[in-house]
Design a protein around this motif. Structure first.
Motif, PDB file in Angstrom:
ATOM      1  N   SER A 212       0.814  -1.212   0.000  1.00 16.99           N
ATOM      2  CA  SER A 212       0.000   0.000   0.000  1.00 16.99           C
ATOM      3  C   SER A 212       0.850   1.266   0.000  1.00 16.99           C
ATOM      4  O   SER A 212       0.395   2.311  -0.453  1.00 16.99           O
ATOM      5  CB  SER A 212      -0.947  -0.003   1.195  1.00 16.99           C
ATOM      6  OG  SER A 212      -0.267  -0.384   2.376  1.00 16.99           O
ATOM      7  N   PHE A 227      -5.538   4.497  -6.394  1.00 10.87           N
ATOM      8  CA  PHE A 227      -6.077   3.135  -6.352  1.00 10.87           C
ATOM      9  C   PHE A 227      -5.497   2.265  -7.464  1.00 10.87           C
ATOM     10  O   PHE A 227      -5.067   1.136  -7.229  1.00 10.87           O
ATOM     11  CB  PHE A 227      -7.607   3.182  -6.434  1.00 10.87           C
ATOM     12  CG  PHE A 227      -8.239   1.826  -6.365  1.00 10.87           C
ATOM     13  CD1 PHE A 227      -8.200   1.083  -5.195  1.00 10.87           C
ATOM     14  CD2 PHE A 227      -8.858   1.267  -7.478  1.00 10.87           C
ATOM     15  CE1 PHE A 227      -8.772  -0.184  -5.128  1.00 10.87           C
ATOM     16  CE2 PHE A 227      -9.428  -0.001  -7.425  1.00 10.87           C
ATOM     17  CZ  PHE A 227      -9.376  -0.726  -6.241  1.00 10.87           C
ATOM     18  N   ARG A 230      -2.045   1.268  -6.699  1.00  9.20           N
ATOM     19  CA  ARG A 230      -1.988   0.270  -5.640  1.00  9.20           C
ATOM     20  C   ARG A 230      -2.362  -1.116  -6.163  1.00  9.20           C
ATOM     21  O   ARG A 230      -1.808  -2.118  -5.727  1.00  9.20           O
ATOM     22  CB  ARG A 230      -2.890   0.669  -4.465  1.00  9.20           C
ATOM     23  CG  ARG A 230      -2.172   1.593  -3.483  1.00  9.20           C
ATOM     24  CD  ARG A 230      -2.878   1.646  -2.137  1.00  9.20           C
ATOM     25  NE  ARG A 230      -4.221   2.196  -2.265  1.00  9.20           N
ATOM     26  CZ  ARG A 230      -5.314   1.563  -1.895  1.00  9.20           C
ATOM     27  NH1 ARG A 230      -5.237   0.354  -1.367  1.00  9.20           N
ATOM     28  NH2 ARG A 230      -6.494   2.144  -2.038  1.00  9.20           N
ATOM     29  N   VAL A 231      -3.319  -1.137  -7.100  1.00 11.07           N
ATOM     30  CA  VAL A 231      -3.707  -2.425  -7.701  1.00 11.07           C
ATOM     31  C   VAL A 231      -2.494  -3.029  -8.402  1.00 11.07           C
ATOM     32  O   VAL A 231      -2.133  -4.193  -8.174  1.00 11.07           O
ATOM     33  CB  VAL A 231      -4.875  -2.246  -8.703  1.00 11.07           C
ATOM     34  CG1 VAL A 231      -5.095  -3.525  -9.494  1.00 11.07           C
ATOM     35  CG2 VAL A 231      -6.151  -1.859  -7.973  1.00 11.07           C
ATOM     36  N   THR A 234       0.245  -4.037  -5.930  1.00 13.30           N
ATOM     37  CA  THR A 234      -0.116  -5.262  -5.200  1.00 13.30           C
ATOM     38  C   THR A 234       0.058  -6.477  -6.110  1.00 13.30           C
ATOM     39  O   THR A 234       0.561  -7.522  -5.673  1.00 13.30           O
ATOM     40  CB  THR A 234      -1.569  -5.177  -4.697  1.00 13.30           C
ATOM     41  OG1 THR A 234      -1.718  -3.967  -3.967  1.00 13.30           O
ATOM     42  CG2 THR A 234      -1.909  -6.348  -3.795  1.00 13.30           C
TER      43      THR A 234
ATOM     44  N   LEU B 494      -3.069   6.694   4.883  1.00 10.64           N
ATOM     45  CA  LEU B 494      -3.915   5.567   4.480  1.00 10.64           C
ATOM     46  C   LEU B 494      -4.872   5.185   5.603  1.00 10.64           C
ATOM     47  O   LEU B 494      -4.498   5.192   6.771  1.00 10.64           O
ATOM     48  CB  LEU B 494      -3.040   4.358   4.150  1.00 10.64           C
ATOM     49  CG  LEU B 494      -1.963   4.534   3.074  1.00 10.64           C
ATOM     50  CD1 LEU B 494      -1.038   3.333   3.048  1.00 10.64           C
ATOM     51  CD2 LEU B 494      -2.614   4.711   1.707  1.00 10.64           C
ATOM     52  N   GLN B 498      -7.187   0.779   3.038  1.00 12.03           N
ATOM     53  CA  GLN B 498      -6.119   1.052   2.065  1.00 12.03           C
ATOM     54  C   GLN B 498      -4.803   0.414   2.513  1.00 12.03           C
ATOM     55  O   GLN B 498      -4.095  -0.182   1.723  1.00 12.03           O
ATOM     56  CB  GLN B 498      -5.929   2.560   1.897  1.00 12.03           C
ATOM     57  CG  GLN B 498      -7.110   3.237   1.224  1.00 12.03           C
ATOM     58  CD  GLN B 498      -7.019   4.748   1.325  1.00 12.03           C
ATOM     59  OE1 GLN B 498      -6.542   5.294   2.330  1.00 12.03           O
ATOM     60  NE2 GLN B 498      -7.478   5.439   0.298  1.00 12.03           N
ATOM     61  N   TYR B 499      -4.503   0.550   3.822  1.00  8.01           N
ATOM     62  CA  TYR B 499      -3.230   0.042   4.335  1.00  8.01           C
ATOM     63  C   TYR B 499      -3.078  -1.450   4.057  1.00  8.01           C
ATOM     64  O   TYR B 499      -2.050  -1.908   3.581  1.00  8.01           O
ATOM     65  CB  TYR B 499      -3.123   0.313   5.840  1.00  8.01           C
ATOM     66  CG  TYR B 499      -1.861  -0.260   6.448  1.00  8.01           C
ATOM     67  CD1 TYR B 499      -0.644   0.384   6.285  1.00  8.01           C
ATOM     68  CD2 TYR B 499      -1.884  -1.459   7.160  1.00  8.01           C
ATOM     69  CE1 TYR B 499       0.514  -0.142   6.818  1.00  8.01           C
ATOM     70  CE2 TYR B 499      -0.728  -1.991   7.703  1.00  8.01           C
ATOM     71  CZ  TYR B 499       0.467  -1.326   7.520  1.00  8.01           C
ATOM     72  OH  TYR B 499       1.619  -1.859   8.046  1.00  8.01           O
ATOM     73  N   PHE B 500      -4.136  -2.214   4.344  1.00  7.36           N
ATOM     74  CA  PHE B 500      -4.057  -3.655   4.119  1.00  7.36           C
ATOM     75  C   PHE B 500      -4.460  -4.026   2.686  1.00  7.36           C
ATOM     76  O   PHE B 500      -4.612  -5.208   2.372  1.00  7.36           O
ATOM     77  CB  PHE B 500      -4.928  -4.401   5.128  1.00  7.36           C
ATOM     78  CG  PHE B 500      -4.363  -4.377   6.516  1.00  7.36           C
ATOM     79  CD1 PHE B 500      -3.183  -5.048   6.808  1.00  7.36           C
ATOM     80  CD2 PHE B 500      -4.980  -3.665   7.533  1.00  7.36           C
ATOM     81  CE1 PHE B 500      -2.641  -5.019   8.082  1.00  7.36           C
ATOM     82  CE2 PHE B 500      -4.445  -3.633   8.812  1.00  7.36           C
ATOM     83  CZ  PHE B 500      -3.272  -4.309   9.084  1.00  7.36           C
ATOM     84  N   CYS B 501      -4.673  -3.012   1.832  1.00  4.70           N
ATOM     85  CA  CYS B 501      -5.070  -3.235   0.441  1.00  4.70           C
ATOM     86  C   CYS B 501      -6.315  -4.109   0.350  1.00  4.70           C
ATOM     87  O   CYS B 501      -6.441  -4.929  -0.577  1.00  4.70           O
ATOM     88  CB  CYS B 501      -3.914  -3.855  -0.345  1.00  4.70           C
ATOM     89  SG  CYS B 501      -2.728  -2.619  -0.877  1.00  4.70           S
ATOM     90  N   ASP B 503      -9.281  -3.145  -0.326  1.00  2.00           N
ATOM     91  CA  ASP B 503     -10.033  -2.745  -1.525  1.00  2.00           C
ATOM     92  C   ASP B 503      -9.436  -3.393  -2.772  1.00  2.00           C
ATOM     93  O   ASP B 503     -10.151  -3.886  -3.643  1.00  2.00           O
ATOM     94  CB  ASP B 503     -10.091  -1.214  -1.647  1.00  2.00           C
ATOM     95  CG  ASP B 503      -8.719  -0.563  -1.472  1.00  2.00           C
ATOM     96  OD1 ASP B 503      -7.741  -1.297  -1.172  1.00  2.00           O
ATOM     97  OD2 ASP B 503      -8.607   0.662  -1.642  1.00  2.00           O
ATOM     98  N   VAL B 504      -8.104  -3.414  -2.829  1.00  2.00           N
ATOM     99  CA  VAL B 504      -7.417  -4.005  -3.975  1.00  2.00           C
ATOM    100  C   VAL B 504      -7.714  -5.512  -4.035  1.00  2.00           C
ATOM    101  O   VAL B 504      -8.041  -6.056  -5.093  1.00  2.00           O
ATOM    102  CB  VAL B 504      -5.893  -3.775  -3.876  1.00  2.00           C
ATOM    103  CG1 VAL B 504      -5.157  -4.550  -4.948  1.00  2.00           C
ATOM    104  CG2 VAL B 504      -5.580  -2.297  -3.973  1.00  2.00           C
ATOM    105  N   ILE B 505      -7.613  -6.158  -2.866  1.00  2.00           N
ATOM    106  CA  ILE B 505      -7.857  -7.601  -2.816  1.00  2.00           C
ATOM    107  C   ILE B 505      -9.308  -7.887  -3.221  1.00  2.00           C
ATOM    108  O   ILE B 505      -9.577  -8.805  -4.006  1.00  2.00           O
ATOM    109  CB  ILE B 505      -7.536  -8.152  -1.407  1.00  2.00           C
ATOM    110  CG1 ILE B 505      -6.012  -8.078  -1.194  1.00  2.00           C
ATOM    111  CG2 ILE B 505      -8.022  -9.585  -1.239  1.00  2.00           C
ATOM    112  CD1 ILE B 505      -5.552  -8.355   0.202  1.00  2.00           C
TER     113      ILE B 505
END
Lengths: 537, 537
Positions: A212, A227, A230-231, A234, B494, B498-501, B503-505
Motif C-alpha cells: 500500500s 487506487f 496500488r492495484v 499489489t 492511508l 487502504q493500508y491492508f489493500c 479494496d485491492v484484494i
C-alpha cells in the motif's frame, strides 16, 4: 552519606569473609574482572579473518571500500575473484585469491559493450529492441552463472578456503555465491547491497513491505499511490515470488548441487546475519526495516583527494558509470552539440575512440575522480545514469543532477530523486540536443535544484556514524560474536499461512459464523414457539 | 596523470572566464563554500532550545539523563514539571518551570503506597483483590489526568512557553501532554519510551507488528507461539485499538478541548518525529521497526561513581525501583529470613520504618547507587521488580537476576529475560522464605546464569554508539532540521482498508470470480450448443 555507609558495610564484609575464604574470593574476583575486561575490550582490540566474495562491475565499489578499511584496521582480509574481471583487482590492504573462468577479457568487454548496441538501435522496431535486450540479459546472466560455477565447483579452492578459519563472509547477495560458500563452511554472513529487484532481500530478511505504500522496483511509483497504482503494485507484490523463482532458477539448482541439501537461494539468504543496505531515506521512501538491516547509503562519498579551488563558471561532470564508458556515435554527437552551447566546461568519462569535433570546453578522459570532482565547489551539474553510487555522490555534495537512467535500479533511483526536486530525468534512448540543452540549463540555472539538494544533503550527511565506519563496525560485530542471531526475527520458522495468521483468521471467522448461525436459529425457534403459543392461546 | 590533465583543463577555464565575469563567479563560489560549510558545521556547532515535558516516577530517569546531557552540551533546556512530584526535581544543566496542581505530596505518596496495600492483601478473596487493583489504577490515572489538565489549561504558562522559541519537545508519550503541547506550538517531537501497552506507539509510528511472531504486552508469550497462543495473540491484536480508546478516552477529550480540533491522541502521536525506544533485542524479540525509531535500551548504564574493589563472598543488590520502596511487614520478614541464610551481604533499598530483626549481613538504605553497585565485580545477584531500567542495568553489568515483577511491563520484561536464561522469575504475591532461598541460591551458585548474561551483555554493550549519546544525537537532529519528516512512512495517509489493500484484494477477487463464472458459463454454452448440434445431427 550513603557512600560512607556502603563502604563501611562492604569492607566489614571483607574482614569477616576474607579470613575464611581468601583464595576462592580472589579467584572469583579475578574471573569477573577478566570477563568484564574481555567484554569491554572486545569492541576495540578484536582482530579477525574475513572472507570477501564480491560481485564485479559497479557492485565492487562498496565491497572494496569495506575490504580495504577492514584490512587497514589490521584484520586479515581475503578477496576471492575470477582471473578475468571487469573492475576487480588487488588492493593494498587485502589478499587476493583468484580462480580460473572459461572466458577471457574480450568476452567480458563484449558483454559490457551491449549497452552501446542497445542505445545505437533506438530506431529499431519494438520487437527487435526487446530481442536484443533479452540477448544482453542472457549474456550477462550466462557470465554470472559461469563465474559462480567456476568458483563453487573448484573443489581445491573451496577446500583451501575451508582451512583458512575465517570468522565471517562479506558478500553481495545479488549473486548468491558468497552466501552459498558461507553456508557450506558454516560461517556467518554480512551482505552489502542496494536491493534485489524481486525483493528477495526483503523476503529473506523477513521484512514486511506493505504494497500500500512501499512501491515495487520498476513500478516507478512513489509512496503515495492512487487506487490504480496500488492495484498494480499489489499485483507486482503477488508476482514477486514467481519472478524470484525465475531469476534464481539456475542458482537454486547450483545450490542443490553445491550444498547437497534441498535448499533454494531464498532459504540460504535467510541465514544472513547483517544486511548492509546501500540506501537511506533521502533516496528511498520510508518503509519498515528489520533489526539486522543497517543503512549505509553514501558509503562512497568520502573525498580522498580534494581538488584545489578554481573560480569559474563552474563545470559539468558527465559519467555513465563503469558499465557504460562509450556511447554510439550519433548519441555522443547529440551530447557534444549541446555542450558546445553552454558556458561551463564539461568533464566526460569516455573510454571509446575520441570523436573529431570535440568542443573546446569538453574534456574526455578515460577515468575521472568522480567523487572528488563532485565535491569541488565548481561542480554545477552532474550528468549521470543514476546508478546508486553516483546519485549518492551527487547527493552528498549537493550537485544538481541530469539523470539518464539505462537499466537495473537506475530508472527507480532517478524517479525517486527527481520526485524530491533534485534533478531532471531524461530518456537516453530518445535524447536530442534541444532536450538535453533544456535539461542542462534547467538544472544549472534554476536554483531550486541546488536548494533542494542542499536541504536533502544536510539530512543525508547528518548521521551519528559515517556509513563506511558503520559497515566495518557491523562486519566486525558479526566476526566477534560469530553471527548476529539475536537480531533475526522468528519469521523464518513460519510458513505464509502462519505468518499472515490466515489459519487463525479462518478459525475466528468460523467461530463468529457458527455463533451467528446458532443465534439466528435460536431466535427463529423462540419466535416459532412464541407464535405457536399465541396461536394456542 | 589524470590530475595534471584535469587541473590544466580547469585552470584554463578560469583564465577564459574570470576576465569576463569575475564578480559573479567569485560570489557564486563563496555562496557554495558557505553552503557546504553550513552543512558540515551544522552537526558539530548547533546550539538550540529544547522543551522537556517528562513523566514522573521511574519514567523520569531516562528523560532526565537526556535533558542533563543536552544542557551539558550547551543547549538551553527547560523542563516543565508539577510543583508536587514524586521524583522529579531541578538539575545542574536545565532550567525548571513548575505549575500548580490540585494535590499535595501526601496524596502522591499515598498513591505510590497502594503497591504495598496490594501486596499486603494477598490473602484477600479474588474479587476484593481485583477491586483494590482497580482502585489503585484509578487513583494513578486520576493523578495523571489532573496533572495533565493543570498544565494544559494553565493558559499563562502555555502562552509563556509559546514565546520561548523552542526548537523541539522531548517527552514521554505514555502521557501525551508533551505531544499535545508540541502540536499546539507547532514543534517537532522526540519521544522516549519503553512502549505503550495497547501498542499505541507502534500504531502511531505506523510500524507493522505481525501477531504471528510479535507477542503482545501482558501475553507472556515469546516470538515462537503455538496455534493456541497465536489465536490469543491475534485476538489481543484485534482488541488493542479498543483498549487504546478506553485507556486514552479522557485524553482524547482533553486533546479536543486543548487543541480545538477533532483529533485523538493516536493522531497527535503520529506527528512524532523520532521515537527513542528504551529496549534492544537482547530484551525484546526481533520485530520490524520504522526508520524514525531509534533503539536506546541501556541508556542508564553508565557508571558514574565506580566503587572501590572489595574482595568478598560478594553481595546481593535488592531494590524494587522508585515506585515500591517499602514492603508489607510479613513480606519483608520473608525476605529477611531468607537473607539470614545466605553468606552474601545484602544491600536493600528500603524507605519504610526499619524492622527490629535485621540480620547482620543486611543493610537497608533509603537510597542506593544501584547502577554503580551492579557494576561492582562483587555483585552476585540482583533482586529486582524487573522494571525496564533495572533489568538493563543488570544486563549491562551481567548480574544474574531474581525477578519479582509487580505490574506494568515488569512481568513481560521478567519473562523475556528469563527465557534467555539470565535469571529466575518468582511471584511476589505468594513468596515464601523457601522459594526465595531456592531462587537466590540458584542465581548465585549456578554459573549458567552469569555465563548467559555475559554473552548477552557482550551483545548489548557492543554497539557503535552509546545509547545516551544516540538519544542526544537524534534530539539535536530534530532540533537542527526542525523535524525528521523524511523518516516518516506514508502510512498515515492511508486508512485501514487502504493500508491492508483490502479494496485491492476485493477488486482482484471479484475479477477472478467474474472471470471464472464467465469461463464456466462459456463452457456450458459451448457444451449445450455442441449437444444440440449432435442431437440435430
Amino acid at each position: 552519606m550513603w557512600t560512607a555507609a556502603l563502604f563501611v558495610f562492604l569492607l566489614l564484609n571483607v574482614e569477616v569473609n576474607e579470613a575464611a575464604n581468601t583464595t576462592t574470593s580472589k579467584q572469583e574476583t579475578k574471573e569477573n574482572t577478566e570477563a568484564t575486561d574481555s567484554v569491554s575490550a572486545s569492541s576495540s582490540r578484536f582482530v579477525g579473518n574475513l572472507l570477501v566474495i564480491p560481485m564485479d562491475g559497479s557492485h565492487w565499489v562498496g565491497i572494496k571500500a569495506i575490504a580495504q578499511e577492514m584490512g587497514r584496521r589490521g584484520h586479515r582480509v581475503t578477496v576471492v575473484m575470477p582471473e578475468v574481471t571487469s573492475r576487480m583487482g588487488p588492493g593494498k590492504y587485502y589478499d587476493t585469491v583468484t580462480f580460473p573462468v572459461p572466458y577471457d577479457k574480450a568476452f567480458v568487454e563484449s558483454v559490457m559493450a551491449t549497452h552501446k548496441e542497445i542505445m545505437k538501435k533506438s530506431s529499431q522496431p519494438f520487437m527487435e529492441k526487446i530481442k536484443s535486450r533479452i540477448t544482453q540479459i542472457q549474456s550477462i546472466v550466462g557470465m554470472l552463472h559461469s563465474t559462480a560455477e567456476s568458483l563453487l565447483f573448484n573443489d581445491s579452492l573451496i577446500e583451501h578456503l575451508a582451512l583458512q578459519d575465517f570468522d565471517a563472509v562479506l558478500t553481495d547477495p545479488m549473486v548468491p555465491t558468497g552466501s552459498l560458500i558461507a553456508r557450506k563452511l558454516g560461517l556467518p554472513t554480512v551482505n552489502l547491497l542496494r536491493g534485489i529487484p524481486c525483493s528477495l532481500d526483503m523476503k529473506s530478511a523477513g521484512c514486511p513491505s506493505p504494497p500500500s505504500y512501499v512501491p515495487r522496483f520498476f513500478s516507478g511509483y512513489t509512496d503515495k499511490m492512487d487506487f490504480k497504482q496500488r492495484v498494480i503494485n499489489t499485483l507486482v507484490a503477488f508476482l514477486e515470488p514467481l519472478l524470484c523463482r525465475v531469476i534464481y532458477w539456475h542458482f537454486d539448482q547450483i545450490a542443490y548441487q553445491f550444498l547437497g541439501e534441498k535448499v533454494g537461494v531464498a532459504e540460504v539468504l535467510s541465514d544472513s546475519d547483517i544486511w548492509l543496505m546501500r540506501f537511506d531515506f533521502t533516496l528511498e521512501f520510508p518503509r519498515p526495516l528489520m533489526p539486522n538491516m543497517v543503512l549505509v547509503g553514501g558509503i562512497n562519498c568520502n573525498v580522498r583527494n580534494p581538488l584545489p579551488e578554481v573560480s569559474s563558471h563552474g563545470f559539468v561532470v558527465f559519467t555513465f558509470g563503469s558499465m557504460v564508458s562509450e556511447l554510439p556515435r550519433e548519441t555522443a554527437a547529440v551530447f557534444l552539440e549541446a555542450f558546445r552551447q553552454i558556458p561551463q566546461k564539461v568533464i566526460w568519462r569516455y573510454t571509446g575512440p575520441l570523436p573529431d569535433d570535440i568542443p573546446e570546453n569538453v574534456k574526455m578522459m578515460k577515468w575521472v575522480p568522480q567523487n572528488d570532482l563532485l565535491a569541488h565547489p565548481g561542480a554545477r551539474a552532474f550528468i549521470t545514469h543514476a546508478g546508486s553510487h553516483g546519485i549518492f555522490e551527487g547527493l552528498c555534495h549537493a550537485v544538481p543532477m541530469l539523470m539518464l537512467p539505462l537499466n537495473g535500479d537506475q530508472p527507480d533511483n532517478a524517479r525517486r530523486f527527481a520526485s524530491r526536486g533534485t534533478g531532471v530525468v531524461l530518456d537516453i534512448f530518445s535524447i536530442t540536443t534541444e532536450i538535453l540543452l533544456q535539461g542542462l540549463n534547467e538544472v544549472i540555472n534554476n536554483t531550486r535544484y541546488r536548494e533542494n539538494l542542499q536541504r536533502l544533503s544536510a539530512l543525508h550527511t547528518d548521521r551519528p556514524i559515517d556509513p563506511l565506519e558503520l559497515s566495518v563496525y557491523w562486519t566486525e560485530f558479526v566476526m566477534r560474536h560469530k553471527g548476529a542471531k539475536h537480531l533475526k526475527a522468528a519469521v523464518h520458522d513460519l510458513n505464509l499461512i502462519q505468518y499472515f495468521c490466515l489459519d487463525v483468521i479462518a478459525l475466528l471467522v468460523t467461530v463468529v459464523l457458527v455463533f451467528l448461525i446458532l443465534t439466528v436459529k435460536c431466535f427463529k425457534m423462540c419466535f416459532r414457539k412464541l407464535g405457536k403459543k399465541r396461536k394456542q392461546d
